[in-house]
Motif scaffolding. Structure first.
Motif, PDB file in Angstrom:
ATOM      1  N   PRO A  99      68.000  23.430  51.963  1.00  4.11           N
ATOM      2  CA  PRO A  99      67.205  22.245  51.625  1.00  4.11           C
ATOM      3  C   PRO A  99      66.449  21.665  52.816  1.00  4.11           C
ATOM      4  CG  PRO A  99      69.458  21.585  52.030  1.00  4.11           C
ATOM      5  CD  PRO A  99      69.424  23.087  52.199  1.00  4.11           C
ATOM      6  N   TYR A 100      66.657  22.242  54.013  1.00  2.00           N
ATOM      7  CA  TYR A 100      66.133  21.626  55.234  1.00  2.00           C
ATOM      8  C   TYR A 100      64.611  21.672  55.294  1.00  2.00           C
ATOM      9  CZ  TYR A 100      71.022  22.472  56.293  1.00  2.00           C
ATOM     10  OH  TYR A 100      72.391  22.517  56.223  1.00  2.00           O
ATOM     11  N   ARG A 101      64.044  22.782  54.877  1.00  2.00           N
ATOM     12  CA  ARG A 101      62.588  22.929  54.991  1.00  2.00           C
ATOM     13  C   ARG A 101      61.848  21.810  54.263  1.00  2.00           C
ATOM     14  NH1 ARG A 101      58.097  24.830  52.459  1.00  2.00           N
ATOM     15  NH2 ARG A 101      56.629  26.067  53.703  1.00  2.00           N
ATOM     16  N   ASP A 102      62.343  21.440  53.120  1.00  2.00           N
ATOM     17  CA  ASP A 102      61.652  20.431  52.309  1.00  2.00           C
ATOM     18  C   ASP A 102      61.974  19.005  52.737  1.00  2.00           C
ATOM     19  OD1 ASP A 102      60.512  22.456  50.788  1.00  2.00           O
ATOM     20  OD2 ASP A 102      62.198  22.487  49.388  1.00  2.00           O
ATOM     21  N   ALA A 103      63.039  18.819  53.508  1.00  3.81           N
ATOM     22  CA  ALA A 103      63.469  17.467  53.865  1.00  3.81           C
ATOM     23  C   ALA A 103      63.107  17.073  55.296  1.00  3.81           C
ATOM     24  CB  ALA A 103      64.987  17.341  53.678  1.00  3.81           C
ATOM     25  N   PHE A 104      62.845  18.047  56.154  1.00  4.47           N
ATOM     26  CA  PHE A 104      62.602  17.760  57.562  1.00  4.47           C
ATOM     27  C   PHE A 104      61.212  17.144  57.754  1.00  4.47           C
ATOM     28  CE2 PHE A 104      62.297  18.452  62.105  1.00  4.47           C
ATOM     29  CZ  PHE A 104      63.628  18.397  62.536  1.00  4.47           C
ATOM     30  N   PRO A 105      61.075  16.150  58.637  1.00  3.49           N
ATOM     31  CA  PRO A 105      59.762  15.500  58.839  1.00  3.49           C
ATOM     32  C   PRO A 105      58.863  16.300  59.787  1.00  3.49           C
ATOM     33  CG  PRO A 105      61.397  14.422  60.211  1.00  3.49           C
ATOM     34  CD  PRO A 105      62.142  15.449  59.402  1.00  3.49           C
ATOM     35  N   TRP A 106      58.406  17.446  59.331  1.00  7.70           N
ATOM     36  CA  TRP A 106      57.628  18.339  60.191  1.00  7.70           C
ATOM     37  C   TRP A 106      56.356  17.681  60.718  1.00  7.70           C
ATOM     38  CZ3 TRP A 106      60.733  22.075  61.371  1.00  7.70           C
ATOM     39  CH2 TRP A 106      61.645  22.571  60.424  1.00  7.70           C
ATOM     40  N   ALA A 107      55.683  16.892  59.903  1.00 11.09           N
ATOM     41  CA  ALA A 107      54.377  16.350  60.281  1.00 11.09           C
ATOM     42  C   ALA A 107      54.454  15.431  61.494  1.00 11.09           C
ATOM     43  CB  ALA A 107      53.754  15.609  59.105  1.00 11.09           C
ATOM     44  N   ARG A 108      55.588  14.798  61.720  1.00  8.21           N
ATOM     45  CA  ARG A 108      55.721  13.900  62.869  1.00  8.21           C
ATOM     46  C   ARG A 108      56.686  14.440  63.930  1.00  8.21           C
ATOM     47  NH1 ARG A 108      60.403  10.835  62.437  1.00  8.21           N
ATOM     48  NH2 ARG A 108      61.390  10.737  60.380  1.00  8.21           N
ATOM     49  N   SER A 109      57.029  15.730  63.815  1.00  4.08           N
ATOM     50  CA  SER A 109      57.925  16.357  64.786  1.00  4.08           C
ATOM     51  C   SER A 109      57.129  17.199  65.779  1.00  4.08           C
ATOM     52  CB  SER A 109      58.954  17.242  64.071  1.00  4.08           C
ATOM     53  OG  SER A 109      59.789  16.468  63.229  1.00  4.08           O
ATOM     54  N   HIS A 110      57.553  17.151  67.030  1.00  2.00           N
ATOM     55  CA  HIS A 110      56.933  17.956  68.095  1.00  2.00           C
ATOM     56  C   HIS A 110      58.014  18.801  68.750  1.00  2.00           C
ATOM     57  CE1 HIS A 110      52.822  16.128  68.545  1.00  2.00           C
ATOM     58  NE2 HIS A 110      53.396  15.259  67.726  1.00  2.00           N
ATOM     59  N   PHE A 111      57.700  20.077  68.941  1.00  2.00           N
ATOM     60  CA  PHE A 111      58.669  21.011  69.507  1.00  2.00           C
ATOM     61  C   PHE A 111      58.201  21.525  70.869  1.00  2.00           C
ATOM     62  CE2 PHE A 111      59.664  21.234  64.968  1.00  2.00           C
ATOM     63  CZ  PHE A 111      61.049  21.037  65.023  1.00  2.00           C
ATOM     64  N   PHE A 112      59.105  21.412  71.823  1.00  2.00           N
ATOM     65  CA  PHE A 112      58.923  21.930  73.180  1.00  2.00           C
ATOM     66  C   PHE A 112      60.036  22.940  73.443  1.00  2.00           C
ATOM     67  CE2 PHE A 112      56.999  17.772  72.977  1.00  2.00           C
ATOM     68  CZ  PHE A 112      55.838  17.874  73.721  1.00  2.00           C
ATOM     69  N   TRP A 113      60.006  23.558  74.623  1.00  2.00           N
ATOM     70  CA  TRP A 113      61.037  24.532  74.979  1.00  2.00           C
ATOM     71  C   TRP A 113      61.710  24.114  76.282  1.00  2.00           C
ATOM     72  CZ3 TRP A 113      57.531  25.544  71.460  1.00  2.00           C
ATOM     73  CH2 TRP A 113      57.870  26.403  70.411  1.00  2.00           C
ATOM     74  N   GLY A 114      63.045  24.203  76.284  1.00  2.00           N
ATOM     75  CA  GLY A 114      63.797  23.875  77.489  1.00  2.00           C
ATOM     76  C   GLY A 114      63.617  24.893  78.588  1.00  2.00           C
ATOM     77  N   ASP A 115      63.374  26.137  78.208  1.00  2.00           N
ATOM     78  CA  ASP A 115      63.067  27.172  79.192  1.00  2.00           C
ATOM     79  C   ASP A 115      62.405  28.340  78.489  1.00  2.00           C
ATOM     80  OD1 ASP A 115      65.436  28.158  77.921  1.00  2.00           O
ATOM     81  OD2 ASP A 115      65.883  29.393  79.665  1.00  2.00           O
ATOM     82  N   GLU A 116      61.775  29.170  79.283  1.00  2.00           N
ATOM     83  CA  GLU A 116      61.067  30.320  78.746  1.00  2.00           C
ATOM     84  C   GLU A 116      61.003  31.415  79.803  1.00  2.00           C
ATOM     85  OE1 GLU A 116      60.312  32.512  76.636  1.00  2.00           O
ATOM     86  OE2 GLU A 116      58.992  31.274  75.377  1.00  2.00           O
ATOM     87  N   ARG A 117      61.159  32.645  79.360  1.00  2.00           N
ATOM     88  CA  ARG A 117      60.920  33.781  80.260  1.00  2.00           C
ATOM     89  C   ARG A 117      59.421  33.930  80.473  1.00  2.00           C
ATOM     90  NH1 ARG A 117      64.882  35.064  76.635  1.00  2.00           N
ATOM     91  NH2 ARG A 117      66.938  35.574  77.535  1.00  2.00           N
ATOM     92  N   PHE A 118      59.049  34.329  81.673  1.00  2.00           N
ATOM     93  CA  PHE A 118      57.624  34.432  81.996  1.00  2.00           C
ATOM     94  C   PHE A 118      57.088  35.773  81.496  1.00  2.00           C
ATOM     95  CE2 PHE A 118      53.871  34.570  84.853  1.00  2.00           C
ATOM     96  CZ  PHE A 118      53.326  33.359  84.483  1.00  2.00           C
ATOM     97  N   VAL A 119      56.980  35.852  80.173  1.00  2.00           N
ATOM     98  CA  VAL A 119      56.487  37.044  79.480  1.00  2.00           C
ATOM     99  C   VAL A 119      55.493  36.573  78.413  1.00  2.00           C
ATOM    100  CG1 VAL A 119      58.604  38.370  79.875  1.00  2.00           C
ATOM    101  CG2 VAL A 119      58.397  36.956  77.807  1.00  2.00           C
TER     102      VAL A 119
END
Length: 252
Positions: free
Chosen positions: A66-86
């Protein structure tokens, strides 16, 4: 099972431990928790994501009902705590994993997705560019403890006690001014990581730890072993630990 006993090298405002039966139960609990947090906050909801198999299970749950339909995607911003340099399409990319498990399946605006730049830059320039993006999003060049950068920061725990890409002995462990740093892992691969100031500027930091291979290092984390980079995470908000029974079995 829950505990509010102190963890890490310094006290934080509030700490919570939850031990779940298995990785699947852990992922379900984390998904329920994240949805509850996201829907309870008004306005923009920002998350710093983690890589790895345990977060992937969480992301796959969020991508479905049920998460996809309930999550507030439009006002959510996603970042990354770390990333490989690829490149972002490389199998080692945390961004690629998250896109495949979650982002390509949910109605989140493209401008709300903030991957670490890994092409057209040196690692140091990529770190500086990502810091500028974070500062632009935050609206200031200095972090205010009363106004955290993130609503939630998700973290893992490496077998050597690292979290994000903050490895034992790395110069980035002492960084208190920059929000993002370029580092090199034990295999010589360049990585970009949030530093402690950015990680700690969060209303909630949550460690997701699963597997029997993590039980010894998690027990050291619970003892507050200062040799572990993960033990020095001291957020301005709450610190959660979602752990499966196998990873917690050395706690006694």
């Amino acid at each position: 099972m829950a505990s509010s006993s102190q963890v890490g090298a310094a006290p934080v405002s509030r700490q919570r431990l939850e031990i779940l039966a298995d990785p699947e139960t852990l992922a379900k609990r984390a998904a329920d928790w994240l949805l509850d947090v996201a829907t309870s906050e008004a306005g923009i909801f920002s998350v710093a994501l983690s890589g790895g198999s345990t977060p992937r299970a969480l992301y796959e749950l969020l991508a479905g009902p049920p998460y996809r339909d309930a999550f507030p995607w439009a006002r959510s911003h996603f970042f990354w705590g770390d990333e490989r340099f690829v490149p972002h399409d490389d199998p080692q990319s945390n961004f690629r994993m998250t896109r495949e498990a979650l982002l390509s399946h949910v109605p989140i605006p493209a401008e709300n997705i903030h991957p670490v730049p890994t092409q057209g830059f040196s690692p140091e320039a990529a770190a500086a560019a990502y810091q500028r993006e974070l500062m632009t999003f935050y609206g200031a060049e200095k972090l205010d403890p009363k106004r955290p950068l993130f609503g939630v920061t998700l973290l893992g725990l490496g077998a050597d006690g690292h979290t994000a890409s903050l490895f034992p002995g790395a110069a980035a462990l002492a960084e208190r001014r920059r929000w993002v740093a370029a580092v090199t892992d034990a295999k010589g691969l360049a990585r970009i990581t949030l530093t402690y100031p950015a990680i700690e500027s969060s209303r909630r930091v949550a460690f997701l730890v699963a597997g029997k291979e993590k039980n010894a290092i998690f027990a050291r984390l619970r003892r507050g072993d200062g040799a572990l980079p993960a033990a020095h995470v001291n957020p301005v908000g709450d610190l959660w630990q979602f752990v499966d029974a196998a990873a917690a079995q050395a706690l006694g």
